[in-house]
Design a protein around this motif. Sequence first.
Motif, PDB file in Angstrom:
ATOM      1  N   THR A 323       0.840  -1.195   0.000  1.00  7.00           N
ATOM      2  CA  THR A 323       0.000   0.000   0.000  1.00  7.00           C
ATOM      3  C   THR A 323       0.876   1.247   0.000  1.00  7.00           C
ATOM      4  N   VAL A 324       0.272   2.351  -0.420  1.00  7.50           N
ATOM      5  CA  VAL A 324       0.929   3.657  -0.418  1.00  7.50           C
ATOM      6  C   VAL A 324       0.035   4.614   0.364  1.00  7.50           C
ATOM      7  N   HIS A 325       0.607   5.263   1.372  1.00  7.46           N
ATOM      8  CA  HIS A 325      -0.135   6.188   2.224  1.00  7.46           C
ATOM      9  C   HIS A 325      -0.089   7.584   1.609  1.00  7.46           C
ATOM     10  N   VAL A 326      -1.253   8.144   1.292  1.00  9.51           N
ATOM     11  CA  VAL A 326      -1.345   9.457   0.657  1.00  9.51           C
ATOM     12  C   VAL A 326      -2.129  10.381   1.585  1.00  9.51           C
ATOM     13  N   TYR A 327      -1.471  11.412   2.095  1.00 12.26           N
ATOM     14  CA  TYR A 327      -2.148  12.354   2.984  1.00 12.26           C
ATOM     15  C   TYR A 327      -1.615  13.782   2.853  1.00 12.26           C
ATOM     16  N   LYS A 328      -0.620  14.003   1.987  1.00 11.17           N
ATOM     17  CA  LYS A 328      -0.037  15.333   1.846  1.00 11.17           C
ATOM     18  C   LYS A 328       0.265  15.595   0.382  1.00 11.17           C
ATOM     19  N   SER A 329       0.495  16.852   0.068  1.00 14.11           N
ATOM     20  CA  SER A 329       0.773  17.267  -1.297  1.00 14.11           C
ATOM     21  C   SER A 329       1.863  18.330  -1.267  1.00 14.11           C
ATOM     22  N   LEU A 330       2.728  18.296  -2.276  1.00 15.03           N
ATOM     23  CA  LEU A 330       3.811  19.280  -2.386  1.00 15.03           C
ATOM     24  C   LEU A 330       3.531  20.168  -3.592  1.00 15.03           C
ATOM     25  N   MET A 331       3.470  21.467  -3.350  1.00 17.41           N
ATOM     26  CA  MET A 331       3.195  22.422  -4.419  1.00 17.41           C
ATOM     27  C   MET A 331       4.271  23.501  -4.423  1.00 17.41           C
ATOM     28  N   VAL A 332       4.467  24.099  -5.594  1.00 18.46           N
ATOM     29  CA  VAL A 332       5.358  25.252  -5.729  1.00 18.46           C
ATOM     30  C   VAL A 332       4.480  26.461  -6.017  1.00 18.46           C
ATOM     31  N   ILE A 333       4.357  27.344  -5.040  1.00 13.60           N
ATOM     32  CA  ILE A 333       3.448  28.479  -5.122  1.00 13.60           C
ATOM     33  C   ILE A 333       4.262  29.749  -5.273  1.00 13.60           C
ATOM     34  N   ARG A 349      -5.654   8.650   2.870  1.00 16.29           N
ATOM     35  CA  ARG A 349      -6.075   7.375   2.283  1.00 16.29           C
ATOM     36  C   ARG A 349      -4.878   6.456   2.076  1.00 16.29           C
ATOM     37  N   TYR A 350      -5.169   5.167   1.979  1.00 12.07           N
ATOM     38  CA  TYR A 350      -4.182   4.150   1.665  1.00 12.07           C
ATOM     39  C   TYR A 350      -4.557   3.531   0.325  1.00 12.07           C
ATOM     40  N   VAL A 351      -3.646   3.613  -0.647  1.00 15.07           N
ATOM     41  CA  VAL A 351      -3.906   3.128  -1.987  1.00 15.07           C
ATOM     42  C   VAL A 351      -3.285   1.740  -2.134  1.00 15.07           C
ATOM     43  N   ASP A 352      -4.107   0.754  -2.530  1.00 15.80           N
ATOM     44  CA  ASP A 352      -3.611  -0.594  -2.786  1.00 15.80           C
ATOM     45  C   ASP A 352      -3.019  -0.649  -4.188  1.00 15.80           C
ATOM     46  N   SER A 448     -13.837  -0.764 -14.332  1.00 15.45           N
ATOM     47  CA  SER A 448     -14.168  -1.773 -15.329  1.00 15.45           C
ATOM     48  C   SER A 448     -14.446  -3.127 -14.700  1.00 15.45           C
ATOM     49  N   ASN A 449     -14.091  -3.291 -13.425  1.00 15.43           N
ATOM     50  CA  ASN A 449     -14.380  -4.535 -12.709  1.00 15.43           C
ATOM     51  C   ASN A 449     -15.695  -4.383 -11.957  1.00 15.43           C
ATOM     52  N   PRO A 450     -16.748  -5.130 -12.336  1.00 11.49           N
ATOM     53  CA  PRO A 450     -18.052  -4.947 -11.661  1.00 11.49           C
ATOM     54  C   PRO A 450     -18.046  -5.364 -10.200  1.00 11.49           C
ATOM     55  N   GLU A 451     -17.027  -6.127  -9.761  1.00 16.13           N
ATOM     56  CA  GLU A 451     -16.975  -6.565  -8.368  1.00 16.13           C
ATOM     57  C   GLU A 451     -16.384  -5.500  -7.443  1.00 16.13           C
ATOM     58  N   ILE A 452     -15.811  -4.445  -8.028  1.00 14.09           N
ATOM     59  CA  ILE A 452     -15.286  -3.336  -7.220  1.00 14.09           C
ATOM     60  C   ILE A 452     -16.322  -2.229  -7.224  1.00 14.09           C
ATOM     61  N   ASP A 453     -16.922  -1.951  -6.071  1.00 11.68           N
ATOM     62  CA  ASP A 453     -17.999  -0.964  -6.014  1.00 11.68           C
ATOM     63  C   ASP A 453     -17.443   0.450  -6.129  1.00 11.68           C
ATOM     64  N   VAL A 454     -18.348   1.393  -6.412  1.00 13.62           N
ATOM     65  CA  VAL A 454     -17.963   2.781  -6.652  1.00 13.62           C
ATOM     66  C   VAL A 454     -17.372   3.414  -5.399  1.00 13.62           C
ATOM     67  N   ALA A 455     -17.907   3.066  -4.224  1.00 18.33           N
ATOM     68  CA  ALA A 455     -17.388   3.646  -2.981  1.00 18.33           C
ATOM     69  C   ALA A 455     -15.920   3.265  -2.770  1.00 18.33           C
ATOM     70  N   THR A 456     -15.570   2.023  -3.119  1.00 17.15           N
ATOM     71  CA  THR A 456     -14.183   1.590  -2.985  1.00 17.15           C
ATOM     72  C   THR A 456     -13.278   2.351  -3.948  1.00 17.15           C
ATOM     73  N   VAL A 457     -13.742   2.531  -5.189  1.00 15.62           N
ATOM     74  CA  VAL A 457     -12.966   3.273  -6.180  1.00 15.62           C
ATOM     75  C   VAL A 457     -12.765   4.717  -5.723  1.00 15.62           C
ATOM     76  N   ALA A 458     -13.817   5.337  -5.186  1.00 12.03           N
ATOM     77  CA  ALA A 458     -13.707   6.722  -4.710  1.00 12.03           C
ATOM     78  C   ALA A 458     -12.711   6.833  -3.565  1.00 12.03           C
ATOM     79  N   ALA A 459     -12.691   5.816  -2.677  1.00 17.28           N
ATOM     80  CA  ALA A 459     -11.743   5.840  -1.561  1.00 17.28           C
ATOM     81  C   ALA A 459     -10.309   5.687  -2.055  1.00 17.28           C
ATOM     82  N   GLU A 460     -10.089   4.822  -3.041  1.00 15.35           N
ATOM     83  CA  GLU A 460      -8.744   4.625  -3.585  1.00 15.35           C
ATOM     84  C   GLU A 460      -8.252   5.889  -4.297  1.00 15.35           C
ATOM     85  N   ALA A 461      -9.166   6.564  -5.015  1.00 19.78           N
ATOM     86  CA  ALA A 461      -8.783   7.745  -5.788  1.00 19.78           C
ATOM     87  C   ALA A 461      -8.737   9.009  -4.944  1.00 19.78           C
ATOM     88  N   GLY A 462      -9.347   8.995  -3.754  1.00 21.73           N
ATOM     89  CA  GLY A 462      -9.336  10.183  -2.911  1.00 21.73           C
ATOM     90  C   GLY A 462     -10.396  11.192  -3.275  1.00 21.73           C
TER      91      GLY A 462
END
Length: 495
Positions: A323-333, A349-352, A448-462
């Motif tokens: 998994t990859v832990h995503v909770y911060k972002s780096l920007m150049v302002i 979020r944790y991305v599988d 594209s996988n019908p066994e992966i529900d939309v809520a799971t996809v939204a959580a993975e994508a943030g």
Amino acid sequence: MASVKLITPQHKPKYFKLTANIVVNGRKKRCYSRFEFDPKVLKTAKARYAAAMAAAIRFEAEMQQEALNAKKPEPIRTFAEVAEEYIQSCKARKAPSARLRGNYDASKDKANTTNNKETYLRKLQTVSPWFTSMEINKISKGDYERLMDEMEVMGPCRRERATLRPGAEVYKTASFTKLAAKCDVTPYTIAEAFRGKTVKRHTADEIAKALGQPVEALFQIEVVEHALSQKTMREYALFARQVMQYAADHYGTTKPEFALPAKGSRPRFVDCLHEDEVHTLLKELDRCSMIEQAVIRSLLNTGVRRGELAGLTWDDVDFAGCTVHVYKSLMVIRGFGYQLTTTKESNDRYVDVAPEYMEFMQRYYDYWKTKKRLMGASWQTVIEKKNGKHYASLRALAGNDFVICNDQGWPLNPDGYAAMVRRVGDRAGVRHLHPHMFRHTFVSILMSNPEIDVATVAAEAGHAQPSTTLMIYTQQYKKRQKMIRSQLSKELYGR
């Protein structure tokens, strides 16, 4: 509407707190008072409440009348004045401190688009001064359409480019750093100009000022003309509507025809990679550098935004858990440099990811550790000249083990990912490739996988809501249309 609330102090008589909601200059304002009662006169709770409500209604009417009498006439604001105020409000929201406050989600703004708004306003004032000088409450939809017509026929845009003349190097009597101290240009840009690279007219003027010579003696000026693209036209139209919306929200100049659509109310086209393009790109990656492989494989396998990838550190990568832990972002302002902030939706979020991706990341981690060991004391101490203007903000990031970094251990500017991705895509034959396309592909693969529900996809994508995923990603990665047709043929026609 007025309201009442019974207050019961410990050692004082009970009383009702009165709240009046009045409107002042188009904004709601609350006023407070109190209603004290004699329990011997108002013996029941019902009688006391009725008397308190009557007092609250009278209090609200009095406060509203007082506000109307004291109301000062609003100064006449032109479109240009309201636009300036709107731009300043956007600038206040793009500061790093604003991004970390709890109310940031209510007023998001990209750092780079605010600077563009200033350019849009200057252009509108040049092309259509009649529009920018109009009173904001008198602008009609017809005026808005006339403005757009004038923008279309205003002719090609002119830009002046400058190239150093042969022999002009003799005027350079000081170092690039000393010249930069005399003008508003970085030493790196001055060095590029003296190497013969084409620069902007503003840069040429600043260098000539630092050298004390006329710009015509140092540079050859060339005027470049190009037509206004449809994308730029849409940006101008959106900016004008945003200013009108700002006026309606803050000054009550209600114009229903200028109301912007609610965010996410319209589906948009999503460009994602096809199956054959993914295979072609992965084959090309085997011939690319490790940093190019790390950027493209990470974008494709995790679906993170480029700022989230830039802020990724090795502590966020769980090799065992895949998994990859995503909770911060780096920007150049602009004006603030490199800034570690929250993610776009301020989520955690944790991305599988695929095991094959983790195998590559393990090899890349070994390469990263070797590079750090070879750099020795120079690791996160030496800063290249081209990053000199971001020196202070980079030094503040020292100690973070960034996954995507240069040879000195400093994070790469996420704005530079686009050129890297496009360069690799051109070599692989995949045209018009950009970093966000990998995020679209990542989500489309999961959907594209019908066994992966939309809520799971939204959580993975943030995504903040699953409805965002459904609204945007209406396309599918592979065989979705074919599966729908096959299912209909099977159920309706028995095929």
